[in-house]
Design a protein around this motif. Structure first.
Motif, short mmCIF file in Angstrom:
data_model
loop_
_atom_site.label_atom_id
_atom_site.label_comp_id
_atom_site.label_asym_id
_atom_site.label_seq_id
_atom_site.Cartn_x
_atom_site.Cartn_y
_atom_site.Cartn_z
N ASN A 268 8.08 -7.63 2.30
CA ASN A 268 8.46 -6.22 2.34
C ASN A 268 7.85 -5.48 3.53
OD1 ASN A 268 9.10 -3.43 1.08
ND2 ASN A 268 6.86 -3.46 1.27
N ARG B 228 -2.44 -2.64 5.02
CA ARG B 228 -3.62 -2.44 5.88
C ARG B 228 -4.63 -1.50 5.26
NH1 ARG B 228 -0.29 -1.21 11.28
NH2 ARG B 228 0.82 -0.08 9.67
N ARG C 200 7.12 7.40 9.21
CA ARG C 200 5.85 7.79 9.87
C ARG C 200 5.95 7.83 11.39
NH1 ARG C 200 1.76 3.17 7.76
NH2 ARG C 200 3.16 2.91 6.02
N VAL D 75 15.43 5.54 1.58
CA VAL D 75 14.49 5.64 0.46
C VAL D 75 13.33 6.52 0.93
CG1 VAL D 75 13.10 4.34 -1.20
CG2 VAL D 75 15.03 3.21 -0.07
N SER E 191 0.82 -1.21 0.00
CA SER E 191 0.00 0.00 0.00
C SER E 191 0.85 1.26 0.00
CB SER E 191 -0.93 0.00 1.22
OG SER E 191 -0.16 -0.21 2.38
N SER E 192 2.18 1.10 0.05
CA SER E 192 3.03 2.28 0.20
C SER E 192 4.46 1.96 -0.22
CB SER E 192 3.01 2.68 1.69
OG SER E 192 3.86 3.77 1.93
N TYR F 34 15.21 -1.72 15.70
CA TYR F 34 14.89 -1.89 14.27
C TYR F 34 16.05 -2.57 13.54
CZ TYR F 34 14.31 -0.82 9.35
OH TYR F 34 14.23 -0.94 7.98
N ILE G 193 -0.79 -7.96 8.75
CA ILE G 193 0.09 -9.07 8.39
C ILE G 193 0.42 -9.94 9.61
CG2 ILE G 193 2.34 -7.94 8.69
CD1 ILE G 193 1.37 -9.91 5.57
N THR H 289 9.83 7.14 1.48
CA THR H 289 8.57 6.38 1.53
C THR H 289 7.83 6.88 2.76
OG1 THR H 289 9.50 4.70 3.01
CG2 THR H 289 9.80 4.31 0.64
N1 LIG Z 1 12.49 3.60 3.39
C1 LIG Z 1 13.71 3.25 3.78
O1 LIG Z 1 14.62 4.11 3.89
C2 LIG Z 1 14.05 1.81 4.00
C3 LIG Z 1 15.41 1.45 4.08
C4 LIG Z 1 15.75 0.12 4.30
C5 LIG Z 1 14.75 -0.83 4.42
N2 LIG Z 1 13.42 -0.46 4.35
C6 LIG Z 1 12.42 -1.53 4.49
O2 LIG Z 1 11.55 -1.47 3.38
C7 LIG Z 1 10.31 -2.10 3.72
C8 LIG Z 1 9.17 -1.24 3.19
O3 LIG Z 1 9.15 0.00 3.88
P1 LIG Z 1 8.88 1.39 3.17
O4 LIG Z 1 10.12 2.17 3.29
O5 LIG Z 1 8.26 1.20 1.85
O6 LIG Z 1 7.86 2.03 4.23
P2 LIG Z 1 6.29 2.40 4.12
O7 LIG Z 1 6.08 3.33 3.00
O8 LIG Z 1 5.91 2.82 5.49
O9 LIG Z 1 5.61 1.01 3.77
C9 LIG Z 1 5.46 -0.01 4.75
C10 LIG Z 1 4.42 -1.00 4.28
O10 LIG Z 1 4.29 -2.03 5.28
C11 LIG Z 1 2.92 -2.15 5.62
N3 LIG Z 1 2.73 -2.59 7.00
C12 LIG Z 1 3.33 -2.10 8.11
N4 LIG Z 1 2.84 -2.72 9.19
C13 LIG Z 1 1.90 -3.60 8.76
C14 LIG Z 1 1.01 -4.51 9.41
N5 LIG Z 1 0.99 -4.66 10.74
N6 LIG Z 1 0.17 -5.25 8.64
C15 LIG Z 1 0.17 -5.09 7.30
N7 LIG Z 1 0.97 -4.26 6.62
C16 LIG Z 1 1.83 -3.52 7.36
C17 LIG Z 1 2.33 -0.78 5.39
O11 LIG Z 1 0.92 -0.89 5.23
P3 LIG Z 1 -0.10 0.35 5.59
O12 LIG Z 1 0.59 1.62 5.16
O13 LIG Z 1 -1.31 0.02 4.77
O14 LIG Z 1 -0.29 0.30 7.06
C18 LIG Z 1 3.04 -0.35 4.12
O15 LIG Z 1 2.41 -0.90 2.99
C19 LIG Z 1 10.32 -2.26 5.23
O16 LIG Z 1 10.59 -3.62 5.55
C20 LIG Z 1 11.48 -1.38 5.69
O17 LIG Z 1 12.06 -1.83 6.87
C21 LIG Z 1 13.07 0.84 4.15
#
Ligand SMILES: NC(=O)c1ccc[n+]([C@@H]2O[C@H](COP(=O)([O-])OP(=O)(O)OC[C@H]3O[C@@H](n4cnc5c(N)ncnc54)[C@H](OP(=O)(O)O)[C@@H]3O)[C@@H](O)[C@H]2O)c1
Length: 275
Positions: free
Chosen positions: A92, A40, A195, A189, A17-18, A156, A66, A191
């Motif tokens: 993811n 979600r 939050r 990244v 979703s994001s 984390y 999830i 995203t």
């Molecule tokens: N952005 C960065 O800098 C970065 C760097 C390294 C690794 N990562 C990893 O990349 C992955 C994706 O994160 P992102 O950066 O794309 O962040 P994001 O935009 O916040 O996306 C997170 C996603 O996970 C979902 N999610 C979180 N908790 C959940 C739950 N309890 N049940 C179902 N879905 C859930 C969210 O759904 P809803 O929004 O619908 O709640 C959203 O779709 C994560 O594993 C993060 O640790 C991110």
């Protein structure tokens, strides 16, 4: 139109979703995979269906927490039953509560452990069972992080160190199966990952980039705002598409080619808030 390299494949992307999951789901669908997209927020997932259709792809949205592992595993079984195959799982979904170990809230640690690690294990377990039973070739992708290798990433970072460790052991366990494990380690990244970060830090960053939005804790921003931030700070913050391309690279290799780990970072390091 991109070549439909994934035509006839079925994929499931968690956290679609994001951010990174959203970009990945759209790219896999554009390459011809039937993508089950979870998260979600139903509305954000529904939006993907139309975008994918426009590019000639198929996305089935499923909104649930999830941490409902029965539901998650049931969806993988259903995806295989409905499409006749199951080939790609992208683990993811994930989150960070950046509070430190000394002052952190154990309930927030629990949430990170349950989403970042236990859901990944539940999904991987079912995907392996379904792929083995059906004789399907496939890929299991974990979205880990460079935080796994940092000495300043708190609980984390600990969850991501475990994700990377699990990828290593899963790769070994699956050596004799036509199932490859791909561990992707992104740097910063733009995203909705931030939050749960301190709002002062986010607002100062948005302001310095000339983006007139007041960020409040827990708030999610639309992809157009992420595009804007990336355009204004591309040396410091990658676009989610940059990570999605790495996932696509991993899952489109021949099954004897083991692309085990991919690290993708922005050109410059971003200073994250300490606590
Ligand atoms: N952005 C960065 O800098 C970065 C760097 C390294 C690794 N990562 C990893 O990349 C992955 C994706 O994160 P992102 O950066 O794309 O962040 P994001 O935009 O916040 O996306 C997170 C996603 O996970 C979902 N999610 C979180 N908790 C959940 C739950 N309890 N049940 C179902 N879905 C859930 C969210 O759904 P809803 O929004 O619908 O709640 C959203 O779709 C994560 O594993 C993060 O640790 C991110």
């Amino acid at each position: 139109m991109p070549e439909k390299k994934l035509a006839g494949k079925t994929a499931l992307v968690t956290g679609a979703s994001s951010g990174i999951g959203r970009s990945t789901a759209l790219k896999l669908a554009a390459l011809g995979a039937h993508v089950y997209a979870t998260g979600r927020r139903q509305e954000a997932l529904d939006e993907l269906v139309g975008i994918a259709e426009h590019a000639g792809g198929t996305i089935t949205p499923e909104a649930f927490d999830i941490r409902d592992y029965d539901k998650f595993q049931g969806l993988i079984e259903r995806a295989e039953a409905d499409t006749g195959t199951f080939n790609i799982l992208v683990n993811n979904a994930g989150l960070s509560h950046p509070d430190g170990i000394v002052d952190g809230d154990p309930e927030k640690w629990r949430e990170m452990l349950e989403v970042n690690i236990l859901s990944l294990l539940a999904g991987s377990q079912k995907a392996i069972q379904v792929m083995r039973k059906g004789g399907h070739e496939g890929h299991i992708v974990h979205i880990s992080s460079i935080a796994a290798r940092s000495d300043a990433s708190g609980v984390y970072g600990g969850t991501k160190a475990m994700v990377s460790a699990l990828a290593t052991t899963m790769r070994k366990d699956l050596e004799d199966d036509p199932i490859r494990v791909v561990n992707v380690c992104p740097g910063a990244v733009i995203t909705n990952f931030a939050r749960n970060f301190p709002p002062d830090y986010i607002n100062a960053m948005l302001q310095s980039l000339g983006i007139d939005i007041e960020f409040k804790p827990g708030m999610t921003l639309p992809p157009e705002v992420h595009d804007k931030v990336n355009a204004a700070a591309s040396q410091l913050l990658l676009h989610a598409d940059d990570i999605a391309r790495a996932v696509v690279y991993g899952v489109t290799q021949p099954i004897n080619v083991d692309v085990f780990e991919i690290t993708v970072r922005p050109a410059k390091s971003l200073q994250l808030p300490d606590g």
